[in-house]
Motif scaffolding. Structure first.
Motif, PDB file in Angstrom:
ATOM      1  N   SER A 315       0.878  -1.166   0.000  1.00  0.00           N
ATOM      2  CA  SER A 315       0.000   0.000   0.000  1.00  0.00           C
ATOM      3  C   SER A 315       0.915   1.215   0.000  1.00  0.00           C
ATOM      4  O   SER A 315       1.900   1.246   0.747  1.00  0.00           O
ATOM      5  CB  SER A 315      -0.858   0.030   1.262  1.00  0.00           C
ATOM      6  OG  SER A 315      -1.593  -1.162   1.356  1.00  0.00           O
ATOM      7  N   VAL A 316       0.602   2.194  -0.816  1.00  0.00           N
ATOM      8  CA  VAL A 316       1.440   3.398  -0.863  1.00  0.00           C
ATOM      9  C   VAL A 316       1.506   3.999   0.540  1.00  0.00           C
ATOM     10  O   VAL A 316       0.471   4.215   1.172  1.00  0.00           O
ATOM     11  CB  VAL A 316       0.850   4.421  -1.868  1.00  0.00           C
ATOM     12  CG1 VAL A 316       1.599   5.743  -1.794  1.00  0.00           C
ATOM     13  CG2 VAL A 316       0.908   3.857  -3.282  1.00  0.00           C
ATOM     14  N   PRO A 317       2.723   4.223   1.048  1.00  0.00           N
ATOM     15  CA  PRO A 317       2.849   4.684   2.436  1.00  0.00           C
ATOM     16  C   PRO A 317       2.326   6.111   2.615  1.00  0.00           C
ATOM     17  O   PRO A 317       2.358   6.915   1.684  1.00  0.00           O
ATOM     18  CB  PRO A 317       4.358   4.622   2.689  1.00  0.00           C
ATOM     19  CG  PRO A 317       4.992   4.672   1.346  1.00  0.00           C
ATOM     20  CD  PRO A 317       4.029   4.027   0.401  1.00  0.00           C
ATOM     21  N   ALA A 318       1.858   6.390   3.825  1.00  0.00           N
ATOM     22  CA  ALA A 318       1.483   7.772   4.156  1.00  0.00           C
ATOM     23  C   ALA A 318       2.763   8.584   4.216  1.00  0.00           C
ATOM     24  O   ALA A 318       3.759   8.127   4.763  1.00  0.00           O
ATOM     25  CB  ALA A 318       0.774   7.794   5.502  1.00  0.00           C
ATOM     26  N   PRO A 319       2.779   9.776   3.624  1.00  0.00           N
ATOM     27  CA  PRO A 319       4.021  10.557   3.587  1.00  0.00           C
ATOM     28  C   PRO A 319       4.473  10.937   4.994  1.00  0.00           C
ATOM     29  O   PRO A 319       3.658  11.343   5.816  1.00  0.00           O
ATOM     30  CB  PRO A 319       3.640  11.799   2.777  1.00  0.00           C
ATOM     31  CG  PRO A 319       2.157  11.852   2.772  1.00  0.00           C
ATOM     32  CD  PRO A 319       1.664  10.451   2.951  1.00  0.00           C
ATOM     33  N   ASN A 320       5.787  10.736   5.256  1.00  0.00           N
ATOM     34  CA  ASN A 320       6.310  11.080   6.584  1.00  0.00           C
ATOM     35  C   ASN A 320       7.016  12.433   6.580  1.00  0.00           C
ATOM     36  O   ASN A 320       7.537  12.874   7.579  1.00  0.00           O
ATOM     37  CB  ASN A 320       7.246   9.974   7.098  1.00  0.00           C
ATOM     38  CG  ASN A 320       8.355   9.677   6.092  1.00  0.00           C
ATOM     39  OD1 ASN A 320       8.415  10.302   5.042  1.00  0.00           O
ATOM     40  ND2 ASN A 320       9.221   8.738   6.427  1.00  0.00           N
ATOM     41  N   ASP A 321       7.085  13.079   5.420  1.00  0.00           N
ATOM     42  CA  ASP A 321       7.625  14.447   5.379  1.00  0.00           C
ATOM     43  C   ASP A 321       7.077  15.173   4.136  1.00  0.00           C
ATOM     44  O   ASP A 321       6.369  14.587   3.314  1.00  0.00           O
ATOM     45  CB  ASP A 321       9.164  14.447   5.398  1.00  0.00           C
ATOM     46  CG  ASP A 321       9.768  13.701   4.221  1.00  0.00           C
ATOM     47  OD1 ASP A 321       9.103  13.576   3.173  1.00  0.00           O
ATOM     48  OD2 ASP A 321      10.912  13.245   4.348  1.00  0.00           O
ATOM     49  N   GLY A 322       7.429  16.443   4.031  1.00  0.00           N
ATOM     50  CA  GLY A 322       6.924  17.269   2.933  1.00  0.00           C
ATOM     51  C   GLY A 322       7.366  16.765   1.568  1.00  0.00           C
ATOM     52  O   GLY A 322       6.630  16.878   0.586  1.00  0.00           O
ATOM     53  N   ASP A 323       8.586  16.183   1.524  1.00  0.00           N
ATOM     54  CA  ASP A 323       9.091  15.716   0.237  1.00  0.00           C
ATOM     55  C   ASP A 323       8.324  14.516  -0.270  1.00  0.00           C
ATOM     56  O   ASP A 323       8.016  14.413  -1.454  1.00  0.00           O
ATOM     57  CB  ASP A 323      10.572  15.376   0.350  1.00  0.00           C
ATOM     58  CG  ASP A 323      11.368  16.617   0.656  1.00  0.00           C
ATOM     59  OD1 ASP A 323      11.217  17.594  -0.084  1.00  0.00           O
ATOM     60  OD2 ASP A 323      12.087  16.624   1.660  1.00  0.00           O
TER      61      ASP A 323
END
Lengths: 477, 191
Positions: A315-323
């Motif tokens: 599953s596409v990961p939830a973004p952990n930073d702005g990038d």
């Protein structure tokens, strides 16, 4: 500075470094490192030759220099005798400048019409120019490929290309060392490309900055030379200065008989010397990272940096930073969604990462008896003239053509997209190359990096898919 | 060959906050077909600044006045990716004279130093403080290897030889060329 005492265990990197020091580093000045082989291509060399001319100095060792044409060159098929048609007059001028520079300085060039021409990192090894124990540089960050032979090989800028042309040497500070130890064995349907993507995902895009990586362990030893090249090729994608694998019998038999490799008794003597090119058992690394190969699956990237990668069924990961958030927005992917079934517009099989004969075989195995999904464009670009010839001899070109793919002339092609081979804005390209940077394959083009098998499967399905499904079907048939 | 010596750079700043800005962003590959130098300012961050049809995008980079703003504050791992020296050339032609970042790509760093472009790698906290002060004047000092702006102060390290080259305007080739005899002795020893 005194060299290390003989009894101190040394890494493979230490041994390569120590053997090439013309003058050791001090607090004030870097080491002067001798270069055994300098590979040259048309894009990063013209200004370096101009710098020599401005000073009126010759190329010190044309015999340790070897050039090819690969980056700016068209890959569109030509009839015999037909001249190449370039994307721009500038591209043509760049190629002609290298031809002229090689003539003027007596540098061997695998140019148009040469059976040796190819992507610089495919050509060097297959000609046997690349040998264990060497230092190898090129104005190209994927020079790390040659580390697969136990050579210290790294990319340099154009100013440094000039330094090597003029002096056969470089000023270098000694980098740190990192060992990537890979236990276990790769499951069926999982290859070297999947392994290196998993390694980069673990280390991060800058995680190996300032380090030379040595890849070791049973999963590395089990790789073919082609697989080892794929792994070392992408070391730079983790920020590493270079990647290394200790040479072994797999390396030696791969090299034996190649054009520039030592012959007969000289080869046997070299083999004895090469056997010492391994890290001593007690040698210490600045960092050690371990992985279990048996837990890996086919990998794809979900973002705009090679470290943004995961198993094809993730599953596409939830973004952990702005990038990561920006990358997901660029790719048009949603956190939590699966990439399986994501529609694909173009498939590219090629590049210094995955355009060797074994890569083409891997893709052809999927394509045989199948067809590229209507509406999908598939480019297959062999890594060199030799790869092309060998592939044609065993009928791989026919498999690709029959399946509806384009069979091209050798070159870097869509990996760097500076020769006219590129995607269209917004397209999703599944690519066997090494970089999924935003717009790398053309403005607005979205890139998913994958293995040749995964790319071929995507071409057939017209969507991102687990290649093992098609491999099982092969087995069942 | 001599370059303009660099001792201090005092200028206002502009920021690109993204991490892992690779050299394909700094200069897309389709602009690498040049055989000369000095004409890459328009290609710098081309696809961030312009649409495919050449019309400008609404991007802060298009509002930077490099007469007054020559210091780029860039996110972590700036200049990762390819070895293209066209990246520092393009930044230079665009008007950038110093890059301040928590960390820069290895090859980019070497290329920058060979072109008089100062790369100062500073502590992430100090970097964040400077980004907060985007647009303010910053002083990058090669004498004491410091970066200062208002009450923000950070030190950075620079490879000592590269520092001398920057400060004296020397290029490294002259230094290696002066060691030719040593190189010849090394070659003789190995064969």
């Amino acid at each position: 500075m005194a060299s290390a005492p003989q009894n101190k265990p040394r890494t493979l990197f230490d041994k390569l470094w120590d053997a090439h020091i013309v003058s050791p580093e001090t607090a004030d000045s870097p080491a002067i490192l001798y270069v055994d082989l300098h590979l040259v291509h048309e894009v990063t060399s013209p200004q370096a030759f101009s710098a020599l001319e401005a000073r009126g100095i010759p190329v010190r060792r044309p015999d340790r220099t070897f050039a090819t044409l690969d980056h700016s060159t068209p890959t569109t098929p030509r009839r015999k005798g037909q001249r190449p048609v370039y994307i721009s007059p500038a591209a043509q001028m760049q190629v002609e400048r290298l031809e002229e520079n090689c003539r003027h300085h007596g540098i061997p060039l695998a140019g148009w019409g040469s059976p040796d021409r190819g992507i610089v990192h495919v050509m060097g090894p297959e000609l046997g120019l690349t040998q264990p124990g060497m230092t190898i540089v090129c104005g190209d960050s994927h020079t790390s490929t040659h580390g697969a032979f136990g050579a210290l090989a790294f990319g340099i800028g154009t100013t440094e290309v000039g330094h090597v042309l003029a002096t056969q040497c470089l000023l270098q500070r000694k980098p740190k060392t990192m060992k990537v130890h890979v236990d276990g064995r790769l499951p069926n349907g999982v290859g070297a490309k999947d392994l290196i993507l998993a390694i980069i995902a673990k280390i991060g895009a800058g995680g190996a900055a300032g380090h030379v990586i040595e890849y070791a362990g049973p999963a590395i030893e089990a790789l073919s030379m082609e697989g080892r090249m794929t792994v070392c090729n992408m070391s730079i994608e983790a920020g590493a200065r270079a990647g290394l694998i200790a040479p072994d019998e797999v390396t030696f038999s791969w090299l034996q008989g190649r054009e520039y490799a030592p012959k007969g008794a000289a080869f046997e003597a070299a083999r004895l010397k090469w056997r010492a090119l391994r890290s001593d058992p007690e040698a210490e690394f600045d960092r050690v990272v371990t992985l279990d190969a048996s837990r890996l699956a086919p990998m794809v990237t979900w973002g705009a940096s090679p470290h943004m990668a995961g198993p094809v069924d993730m599953s596409v990961p939830a973004p952990n930073d702005g990038d990561a958030a920006k990358a997901l927005a660029f790719m048009g992917f949603q956190p939590g969604e699966t990439l399986l079934g994501e529609p694909v517009h173009t498939v590219f099989i090629g590049s210094c990462t995955n355009a060797r004969l074994s890569d083409l075989r891997e893709a052809a195995l999927i394509m045989a008896g199948r067809h590229v999904k209507p509406g999908v464009r598939m480019l297959v670009v062999p890594g060199s003239e030799r790869v092309r010839k060998a592939a044609e001899a065993e009928g791989l070109d026919a498999i690709f053509r029959t399946a509806g793919a384009e069979w091209r002339e050798p070159g870097c092609s869509m990996c760097i997209a500076m020769n006219g081979d590129s995607g269209r804005p917004g397209e999703l390209v599944v690519s066997t190359s090494n970089r999924n940077f935003a717009g790398r394959q053309g403005p607005g083009v979205r890139t998913v990096l994958a293995s040749p098998a995964t790319a071929a499967a995507a071409a057939v399905a017209g969507a991102i898919t687990d290649p093992r499904r098609m491999m099982e079907m092969c087995g069942a048939a | 060959m001599q370059r303009e010596p660099v001792r201090q750079i005092v200028s206002r700043s502009f920021a690109l906050r993204e991490h892992n800005i690779d050299t394909d962003q700094i200069i897309p590959a389709r602009f690498l077909t040049v055989t000369e130098r000095g004409s890459l300012g328009d290609a710098c961050f081309r696809d961030w600044r312009f649409h495919a049809d050449g019309s400008p995008k609404d991007h802060p980079l298009n509002r930077v006045d490099t007469q007054t703003h020559t210091i780029l504050l860039a996110g972590d791992n700036f200049g990762c990716g390819s070895s293209r020296e066209h990246a520092p050339w393009a930044l230079w032609d665009f008007g950038v004279r110093a890059v301040i970042t928590p960390r820069a790509g290895d090859i980019f760093k070497a290329n920058a130093a060979n072109n008089g472009l100062v790369v100062a790698e500073i502590d992430p906290a100090a970097h964040a403080a400077l980004v907060e002060r985007e647009d303010e004047e910053i002083r990058v000092d090669l004498e004491d290897l410091s970066v200062t702006s208002g009450n923000v102060r950070a030190s950075f390290s620079l490879e000592p030889f590269a520092r001398v080259c920057l400060m004296e305007g020397n290029d490294a080739l002259g230094y290696i060329l002066a060691r030719q005899e040593e190189i010849a002795r090394f070659e003789a020893r190995r064969t």
